[in-house]
Scaffold this motif. Structure first.
Motif: not given
Length: 78
Positions: A71-78
């Protein structure tokens, strides 16, 4: 949120554990039908870990940490 941002593939990353659990069942069924042997002791995969000696609390903790990291990695992708 992912659909609103027009990034539906990010859902796979955020929901990595349910995706992994589903894929483990699909692989087990296909492999068993083809060869008669099993890949995992039992599916979904969290049952495999239980039969391997992991306690339920450890499984929940590890899966939660994996979800948090994804989820943290996904936040950085946005």
């Amino acid at each position: 949120m992912a659909l609103y941002l027009k990034m539906p593939l990010i859902l796979i990353l955020v929901a990595i554990i349910p995706v992994f659990e589903t894929i483990s069942v699909i692989l087990q069924v296909l492999y068993f039908k083809k060869t008669g042997n099993r890949i995992f002791k039992m599916t979904p995969v969290h049952h495999h870990f239980e039969l391997s000696g992991w306690k339920e609390g450890k499984i929940v903790s590890v899966f939660s940490i994996i979800t948090l990291i994804c989820c943290i990695f996904a936040i950085f992708l946005v």
